[in-house]
Write a protein that holds these residues in place. Structure first.
Motif, short mmCIF file in Angstrom:
data_model
loop_
_atom_site.label_atom_id
_atom_site.label_comp_id
_atom_site.label_asym_id
_atom_site.label_seq_id
_atom_site.Cartn_x
_atom_site.Cartn_y
_atom_site.Cartn_z
N THR A 38 49.86 42.82 23.69
CA THR A 38 49.00 42.99 22.51
C THR A 38 49.62 42.33 21.29
OG1 THR A 38 49.94 45.16 22.01
CG2 THR A 38 47.88 45.14 23.24
N ASN A 43 43.93 40.61 22.39
CA ASN A 43 43.27 41.73 23.07
C ASN A 43 43.94 43.05 22.70
OD1 ASN A 43 41.91 39.68 24.32
ND2 ASN A 43 42.30 40.39 26.39
N LEU A 73 34.65 43.94 32.37
CA LEU A 73 34.74 44.15 30.92
C LEU A 73 36.17 44.51 30.50
CD1 LEU A 73 33.00 44.32 28.31
CD2 LEU A 73 32.62 46.72 28.86
N GLU A 76 38.86 41.57 31.35
CA GLU A 76 38.73 40.37 30.53
C GLU A 76 38.99 40.60 29.04
OE1 GLU A 76 34.93 38.57 31.34
OE2 GLU A 76 35.53 38.03 33.39
N ASN A 77 38.95 41.85 28.59
CA ASN A 77 39.01 42.08 27.14
C ASN A 77 40.11 43.02 26.67
OD1 ASN A 77 36.47 40.63 26.16
ND2 ASN A 77 35.72 41.88 27.86
N PHE A 78 40.80 43.66 27.59
CA PHE A 78 41.82 44.65 27.21
C PHE A 78 43.05 44.50 28.09
CE2 PHE A 78 37.69 46.48 26.22
CZ PHE A 78 37.87 46.92 24.91
N LEU A 161 33.91 45.61 20.93
CA LEU A 161 34.19 44.18 21.03
C LEU A 161 33.33 43.35 20.08
CD1 LEU A 161 34.56 43.92 24.88
CD2 LEU A 161 36.39 43.69 23.19
N ASN A 162 32.15 43.83 19.74
CA ASN A 162 31.24 43.08 18.86
C ASN A 162 31.51 43.30 17.38
OD1 ASN A 162 29.89 41.82 20.94
ND2 ASN A 162 28.42 43.48 21.16
#
Length: 163
Positions: A38, A43, A73, A76-78, A161-162
């Motif tokens: 991180t 991410n 999800l 790929e993002n965390f 995420l948005n």
């Protein structure tokens, strides 16, 4: 010698073709590695706290966290971390050592100090399971307490995420 070449070529080709395949499970890492990643990348960390013998925790692990959309999800993002909220292990996080203060010889365990530290901002809701999203400064930024069905977890993560 020919057999060795054949075996090696099969292993290499299998490895090359499997690189782009979708993962069939969340790629959990330890919290020390997630902390390092991180800091290096953008991410956030996703920490999933569970308790042994907890029906909602087991249900979330076997249903929600095995859904292909959720797996994709999260992977790929965390940087995903799974921790037993009542662990007796010493955990180092953000330059501090966290323990479970109840002595091991008492048998039944109390909540781990890291669990307390990360969920205290979520209105002190000590429930299981519990997901905490931690940013690159190692501060909790989103609290997701309790069992979450696939649709609710997906919606919450996408909303985060948005932002």
């Amino acid at each position: 010698m020919k057999q060795l070449i054949v075996v090696l070529s099969l292993l290499v080709s299998n490895n090359l073709f499997s690189q782009g395949q979708a993962k069939s499970s969340i790629q959990w890492i330890n919290i020390e590695k997630a902390e390092e990643l991180t800091e290096r990348y953008s991410n956030n960390m996703l920490v999933f706290f569970f308790r042994k013998g907890c029906p909602d925790c087991n249900r979330m692990k076997t249903e929600t966290l095995r859904d292909p959309k959720i797996i994709k999800l999260i992977n790929e993002n965390f940087f995903p971390v799974i921790l037993d909220a009542r662990s007796k292990d010493t955990i180092n996080f953000n330059g501090k050592e966290y323990i479970n203060q109840q002595p091991i010889d008492h048998g039944r365990t109390f909540r781990h100090d890291l669990y307390h530290e990360l969920v205290v901002g979520g209105n002190n809701q000590y429930v299981y399971p519990y997901i905490v999203i931690v940013d690159r400064k190692h501060k909790p930024i989103r609290y997701l307490p309790g069992y979450l069905p696939t649709v609710r977890l997906e919606r919450s993560l996408i909303k985060l995420l948005n932002k």
